[in-house]
Scaffold this active site. Sequence first.
Site, PDB file in Angstrom:
ATOM      1  N   GLU A  57       8.010   2.234  14.052  1.00  0.00           N
ATOM      2  CA  GLU A  57       9.043   2.839  13.733  1.00  0.00           C
ATOM      3  C   GLU A  57       9.215   4.380  13.761  1.00  0.00           C
ATOM      4  O   GLU A  57       8.172   4.778  13.413  1.00  0.00           O
ATOM      5  CB  GLU A  57       8.946   2.164  12.236  1.00  0.00           C
ATOM      6  N   CYS A  71      -3.226   1.502   6.877  1.00  0.00           N
ATOM      7  CA  CYS A  71      -3.521   0.835   8.225  1.00  0.00           C
ATOM      8  C   CYS A  71      -4.207   2.079   9.060  1.00  0.00           C
ATOM      9  O   CYS A  71      -4.760   1.661  10.307  1.00  0.00           O
ATOM     10  CB  CYS A  71      -2.502   0.198   8.405  1.00  0.00           C
ATOM     11  N   ASN A  86       0.636  -0.880  -0.275  1.00  0.00           N
ATOM     12  CA  ASN A  86       0.045   0.148  -0.253  1.00  0.00           C
ATOM     13  C   ASN A  86       1.181   1.384  -0.207  1.00  0.00           C
ATOM     14  O   ASN A  86       0.156   2.145  -0.527  1.00  0.00           O
ATOM     15  CB  ASN A  86      -1.454  -0.175   1.438  1.00  0.00           C
ATOM     16  N   GLU A  94       5.008  -4.205  12.454  1.00  0.00           N
ATOM     17  CA  GLU A  94       3.418  -2.910  11.740  1.00  0.00           C
ATOM     18  C   GLU A  94       2.962  -3.486  11.431  1.00  0.00           C
ATOM     19  O   GLU A  94       2.057  -4.616  10.408  1.00  0.00           O
ATOM     20  CB  GLU A  94       4.597  -1.895  11.269  1.00  0.00           C
TER      21      GLU A  94
END
Length: 479
Positions: A459, A285, A152, A251
């Site tokens: 991150e 997300c 994505n 993640e």
Amino acid sequence: MTEVLNQLFIGGAWVDAADGATMPVDDPATGEILCHVADAGPKDARLAEEAAVQAQAEWARTAPRARSEILRRAHELILERTDELAHLMTSEMGKPLAEARGEVAYAAEFFRWFSEEAVRIDGGYGTLPDGRNRMLLSRRPVGPCLLITPWNFPLAMGTRKIGPAIAAGCTMVLKPAPQTPLSSLALAGILKEAGLPDGVLNVVTTSRAGEVCEPLLRGGRIRKLSFTGSTGVGRILLAQCADTVVRTSMELGGNAPFIVFDDADLDVAVDGAMVAKMRNMGEACTAANRFFVHRSIAEEFGRRLAERMGALVVGPGTRDGVDVGPLIDRTGRGKVEELVTDAVERGARVLVGGRTPEGPGCFYPPTVLTDVSPESRLMDTEIFGPVAAILTFDDEDEVLRRANDTPWGLVGYVFTQGLDRGLRVSEGLEVGMVGLNTGLVSNPAAPFGGVKQSGLGREGGRVGIEEFLEYQYVAVPVR
Ligand code: NAP
């Protein structure tokens, strides 16, 4: 556009898969094949791992300033090639060019941020409580890493991992998603040009993710897995990492609540909703998945949102003036269609959109559903498409309880003009990130990540590099 890189990148060289296999890359706007790339098998993965393992010791000894300057040069090269990279990304992933350009800037910024962090890795020296022993603390790279990324954000999900790994002195094998390998290969080309030594980054494109990755995770030489993708796949990979105690950063998916209180500025809330829902066509997300709107303003909010969503132009991402590109593939679109059908069957009203257009490509129109039943499947499934599902609530305790009633906890959005309420609700949400009167939280300088089944670790931000570093403590008695 310059030549498209389509081979594996192993030990600093461009090579075909050992068995000569290739796989197609599709254009989601037309359904046609764009090109073919190498399709790696387990043998190629072993070679990539070997290259990373061989390069590790010398790379760990490289001066932090040298690592920093490679990242800095790569940051500049990415920005110089913004248009070229944006076209490549749009062709393989579908997002409109303006969004692709935005992602290029976002992706490049991770390299700048971690070029600045590379030279700030610190250690320590201290006296232990007994007054006699001294403690020397130093930081070491974790070692060779496996990085697995989704389709994505084809460039940014790579730089968000590669940046800190380079800064920390780790070598790596990157496995990008099979739908979007071209951006990762272009990135490898740029890093080579920026002076990254051979073997530090290796890229294996493959249609056989499990066969390629599992032996590396179980083999004992990869010391870290950094994964971005769905929670389901994350669970499988965590189990594979358990046997060899591989360190992990995860993640994973989200199910973001978007809460609008009756004291919110509705213009701000609708602007925020457009970003939180429509960034990346809803394939993020961080996308708002459940809109909880106070009963007294729900109708007005729905009307305004439907007006804005209905005005968006849907079409191929390369066309001027297009706001919404195609979804990634027919499977992704099929899932969105099923979720909307289910919600409507359970009583939702369609304010705008909701119908799949005829013709080629994986297009789906911006859609607003209201009166959505809490039993609808989209309440506990990532929609991953341009569909806003609105429910109503009456009070703060109730909405917090409903917002937290999910196994995920990546991000939440809160709209209110009350500072007290904004902070109280932010603190009450079981999430790693909150957008308070904003629909955008992603920023390379901030720690990105979730709680519960949305992941482990962070991150970006100051902590992003920590994920790739170990401590070593040396005990020194002073006599
Ligand atoms: P996915 O199906 O989990 O795939 C992610 C990556 O994992 C792909 O490269 C995939 O390759 C690979 N993979 C799948 N099975 C594997 C296995 N057994 N071993 C090794 N690798 C494997 O997710 P996606 O559909 O690409 O991406 C969407 C998901 O990512 C959503 O859930 C979204 O929320 C999440 N996401 C999270 C973040 C975050 O930062 N939290 C950011 C972006 C996306 P194959 O496709 O070949 O299987």
